[in-house]
Design an enzyme around this catalytic site. Structure first.
Site, PDB file in Angstrom:
ATOM      1  N   ASP A 119       0.882  -1.171   0.000  1.00 13.52           N
ATOM      2  CA  ASP A 119       0.000   0.000   0.000  1.00 13.52           C
ATOM      3  C   ASP A 119       0.923   1.225   0.000  1.00 13.52           C
ATOM      4  OD1 ASP A 119      -2.139   1.843   0.743  1.00 13.52           O
ATOM      5  OD2 ASP A 119      -1.252   1.760   2.750  1.00 13.52           O
ATOM      6  N   ASP A 169      -0.036   5.159   0.968  1.00 18.20           N
ATOM      7  CA  ASP A 169      -0.232   6.080   2.107  1.00 18.20           C
ATOM      8  C   ASP A 169      -0.140   5.342   3.437  1.00 18.20           C
ATOM      9  OD1 ASP A 169      -0.641   8.360   0.614  1.00 18.20           O
ATOM     10  OD2 ASP A 169      -2.819   8.210   0.632  1.00 18.20           O
TER      11      ASP A 169
HETATM   12  O1  M1P Z   1      -4.442   5.740  -1.025  1.00 15.35           O
HETATM   13  C1  M1P Z   1      -5.419   6.070  -0.120  1.00 15.35           C
HETATM   14  C2  M1P Z   1      -6.312   7.204  -0.623  1.00 15.35           C
HETATM   15  O2  M1P Z   1      -5.531   8.350  -0.901  1.00 15.35           O
HETATM   16  C3  M1P Z   1      -6.259   9.486  -1.224  1.00 15.35           C
HETATM   17  O3  M1P Z   1      -7.117   9.792  -0.155  1.00 15.35           O
HETATM   18  P1  M1P Z   1      -7.224  11.246   0.520  1.00 15.35           P
HETATM   19  O4  M1P Z   1      -6.907  12.257  -0.522  1.00 15.35           O
HETATM   20  O5  M1P Z   1      -8.624  11.279   1.031  1.00 15.35           O
HETATM   21  O6  M1P Z   1      -6.220  11.264   1.661  1.00 15.35           O
HETATM   22  C4  M1P Z   1      -7.150   9.265  -2.433  1.00 15.35           C
HETATM   23  O7  M1P Z   1      -6.358   9.281  -3.594  1.00 15.35           O
HETATM   24  C5  M1P Z   1      -7.929   7.985  -2.315  1.00 15.35           C
HETATM   25  O8  M1P Z   1      -8.496   7.666  -3.556  1.00 15.35           O
HETATM   26  C6  M1P Z   1      -7.073   6.827  -1.876  1.00 15.35           C
HETATM   27  O9  M1P Z   1      -7.863   5.692  -1.636  1.00 15.35           O
END
Ligand code: M1P
Length: 268
Positions: free
Chosen positions: A31, A33
């Protein structure tokens, strides 16, 4: 965009074929983030160096919910070259060794008419949601999903963090998802809160397990997945619990690097 599957596997100069890596039948999928970097931020030089080293040991892939452009801002603009497989939008945009793989599209799946009804409903609903600030880009159309943000994707970093806190108390996203589930039951959609200010909508089954379709038949015996949102409702849950993967829950990018050391990099 739908493009033909590559017919040959060509490893770029300086990249070992899978068969010559220390764990030739193992792939590590990450993953983005919270796992390779902090949310929407760039991966650290230490993380990039760790992944480069790991590529000598196993095949390496990312599988993110975001679109490819955002992920490359995080893993580096040369990310497509630095990973064996790149899976953006849960694998609905996919690359193997720098070549794009064929994929499906959200709009083709639900059809223009239903998509229009969905977007109209979302915009109507959001026009009535009262939150401290609103910015722009409330609906982002992507190849494999629609991303919806009550504050708007243009929010600055402080506004993004403030919304995340506000949402924890006021459940703006969760309440909206409950209503969407009722309104659009017939479309058989999945809703995932993967980040801080938005949520993703995609057809059931087009979660991160979709990316596994691209590595079926590639000969991997051990598919390790590393993610931080592995709890039920998190956008790593399905792939983490899938019987084809060995799931690892991480609490930070540092934790990811520590696990990689223990599992692969310091194994004699
Ligand atoms: O990768 C996790 C999420 O990252 C972004 O979320 P946010 O901008 O709300 O922090 C988005 O690109 C989302 O699509 C994605 O699942």
């Amino acid at each position: 965009m739908s493009v033909p599957l590559p017919t040959t596997t060509t490893f770029p100069p300086g990249v070992k074929p899978f068969s010559e890596r220390k764990f030739p039948k193992t792939i590590c999928m990450f993953d983005v983030d919270g796992t390779l970097s902090l949310a929407r931020q760039e991966a650290s030089p230490e993380m990039k160096a760790t992944l480069k080293k790991l590529r000598e040991y196993t095949a390496v892939a990312f599988v993110g919910g975001s679109d490819l452009g955002k992920i490359l801002e995080q893993v580096g603009s040369d990310g497509i070259q630095n990973f064996d497989y790149c899976f953006a939008e849960n694998g609905l945009t996919a690359y193997k060794l720098g070549q794009q793989l064929a994929s499906a599209s959200f709009i083709k799946h639900v059809g223009e008419e239903e998509y229009k009804k969905l977007v109209n409903w979302i915009l109507r609903y959001l026009s009535e949601v009262d939150i401290p600030v609103k910015r722009g880009t409330f609906v982002e159309f992507r190849n494999g999903m629609v991303n919806v943000s009550p504050i708007g994707r243009n929010a600055s970093l402080p506004e993004r963090l403030a919304f995340e806190q506000y949402d924890k108390e006021h459940h703006i996203r969760a309440d909206m998802i409950t209503r969407l589930e009722q309104e659009f039951l017939h479309l058989n959609l999945n809703y995932a809160i993967g980040g801080q200010l938005s949520f993703d909508i995609f057809p059931k089954g087009w979660d991160k397990t979709y990316s596994l379709k691209h590595i079926e038949g590639e000969g991997f015996k051990d598919i390790h997945f590393f993610g931080d949102k592995t709890y039920k409702g998190g956008n790593d849950y399905e792939i983490f619990t899938d019987e084809r993967t060995i799931g690892h829950t991480v609490t930070s990018p540092e934790h990811t690097m520590q696990l990689l050391d223990e599992l692969f990099l310091t194994v004699a």
